[in-house]
Design a protein around this motif. Sequence first.
Motif, PDB file in Angstrom:
ATOM      1  N   UNK A  93      44.421  36.091  37.639  1.00  0.00           N
ATOM      2  CA  UNK A  93      43.283  35.750  36.776  1.00  0.00           C
ATOM      3  C   UNK A  93      42.909  34.289  36.958  1.00  0.00           C
ATOM      4  N   UNK A  94      43.934  33.413  37.005  1.00  0.00           N
ATOM      5  CA  UNK A  94      43.663  31.993  37.199  1.00  0.00           C
ATOM      6  C   UNK A  94      42.935  31.745  38.516  1.00  0.00           C
ATOM      7  N   UNK A  95      43.266  32.539  39.521  1.00  0.00           N
ATOM      8  CA  UNK A  95      42.662  32.323  40.826  1.00  0.00           C
ATOM      9  C   UNK A  95      41.201  32.767  40.880  1.00  0.00           C
ATOM     10  N   UNK A  96      40.798  33.781  40.122  1.00  0.00           N
ATOM     11  CA  UNK A  96      39.460  34.296  40.373  1.00  0.00           C
ATOM     12  C   UNK A  96      38.479  34.160  39.210  1.00  0.00           C
ATOM     13  N   UNK A  97      38.946  33.750  38.035  1.00  0.00           N
ATOM     14  CA  UNK A  97      38.038  33.750  36.888  1.00  0.00           C
ATOM     15  C   UNK A  97      36.920  32.725  37.066  1.00  0.00           C
TER      16      UNK A  97
ATOM     17  N   UNK B  49      34.376  36.143  29.566  1.00  0.00           N
ATOM     18  CA  UNK B  49      34.874  35.259  28.508  1.00  0.00           C
ATOM     19  C   UNK B  49      36.306  35.592  28.110  1.00  0.00           C
ATOM     20  N   UNK B  50      36.720  36.845  28.293  1.00  0.00           N
ATOM     21  CA  UNK B  50      38.068  37.255  27.894  1.00  0.00           C
ATOM     22  C   UNK B  50      39.148  36.602  28.747  1.00  0.00           C
ATOM     23  N   UNK B  51      38.754  36.060  29.898  1.00  0.00           N
ATOM     24  CA  UNK B  51      39.742  35.535  30.843  1.00  0.00           C
ATOM     25  C   UNK B  51      40.029  34.049  30.637  1.00  0.00           C
ATOM     26  N   UNK B  52      39.305  33.404  29.696  1.00  0.00           N
ATOM     27  CA  UNK B  52      39.517  31.978  29.475  1.00  0.00           C
ATOM     28  C   UNK B  52      40.288  31.768  28.172  1.00  0.00           C
ATOM     29  N   UNK B  53      41.339  30.947  28.202  1.00  0.00           N
ATOM     30  CA  UNK B  53      42.158  30.758  27.003  1.00  0.00           C
ATOM     31  C   UNK B  53      41.482  29.900  25.938  1.00  0.00           C
ATOM     32  N   UNK B  54      40.570  29.011  26.319  1.00  0.00           N
ATOM     33  CA  UNK B  54      39.898  28.164  25.341  1.00  0.00           C
ATOM     34  C   UNK B  54      38.490  27.869  25.843  1.00  0.00           C
TER      35      UNK B  54
ATOM     36  N   UNK C  17      34.402  34.039  39.525  1.00  0.00           N
ATOM     37  CA  UNK C  17      33.559  35.098  38.966  1.00  0.00           C
ATOM     38  C   UNK C  17      32.510  34.521  38.028  1.00  0.00           C
ATOM     39  N   UNK C  18      32.896  33.573  37.185  1.00  0.00           N
ATOM     40  CA  UNK C  18      31.938  32.946  36.278  1.00  0.00           C
ATOM     41  C   UNK C  18      30.853  32.221  37.066  1.00  0.00           C
ATOM     42  N   UNK C  19      31.274  31.530  38.129  1.00  0.00           N
ATOM     43  CA  UNK C  19      30.321  30.824  38.985  1.00  0.00           C
ATOM     44  C   UNK C  19      29.329  31.790  39.615  1.00  0.00           C
TER      45      UNK C  19
END
Length: 366
Positions: free
Chosen positions: A32-36, A133-138, A39-41
Amino acid sequence: GRRWRRLSAWMKFVLTTAALITVAFGSHQWWTFCDRDCRAERLLLASHVVPVVRGMPPYVPRPQIEDILARAIGHTDQTYVALIGPRGVGKTRVVESAAANRTGVVRLDLGGHLESREVVYRSIFNALGDNVALEFPDFGVEVATTLFQRVKAQHRRLHPAAADWVPTVIAEVRTGRDDHKVIYHIATALKALNTDRRSCRVILVLSDADSAFGLPNDRFRQKLVWVDDFTVDEADQFFDNVACLPLRQRLDGNGTDLNEQLRRRWFEFVGTRPAALEFVANQLARVPVASLDERVDALISEQWKQATRVLGKLFEQNASPSGAEFRSLVETMLQTPDHAVPTATLNGDLGIPEVATTVLRKYHAL
């Protein structure tokens, strides 16, 4: 055989390394850290405002406002834009037209109680869709800034000539009531991205004219754009677009265009606000030609009765501002219909906020 053994050894090394990383970081979190961010971009670069709204009449161009917005969308600047005007004048339509088919545009629909700036920033990621949005902690300002900077860098690689390009946030703010604190909160949160960090361009679309009273007092970094009722030419084009009271199709014995006369009666007594024009067009859609004059007169009479009831309640109220103050203001406006009411004319509790002297300088205080 040796080549296959070497390849097999290499594959074992790769798989073993991947397994160790998975154990160390956790498979879901690491991938998730590698692709979130990517994907947002990608979602933001692909986003654009859809210009066609089903069920709405064809758009009437408003070049002066569109030119201002076109210079803002996608171009970096310290100023953010606020579109201001009464309900029903077409603020949403004009911004959708200006932003149609432009990349890197994200639309937000904001309002109600916003407890923190993070809620505003989270709405940006929610607007991108695909559950990103679910993939970001803050959702601090740094997260949104990082996204916009990544998108800006990617766009520059694809379009080297567009060096000043940035993504654009178009935020429509619907408070539904006189909640100026909400306006201030949203404006300052987005201003941090536009003005302080220059990472995106922000256009605020305020649902009510008095929403501008909630904007931060920062006129050197604001561009306030007033959206007024249609001009008579624009109102004629609207009626032409929806085939309401078509011209040169109903003439009397002297060659007078009776439909043109009915249009002018509506413009004179009710006005040229787009919402009012859409209302009368819907009301006349199935009216027989022989009954048009009678129906238009009846609609005008209904509007005047409603206005009289509203003014009557204002004039009779005992609360502050008093009914007498409202009556004095309305009389002043009627005496000079083409001029603004000077702030010096407003006394007592009719005094308007300081920001209004900037926002509504050329327009009636009411």
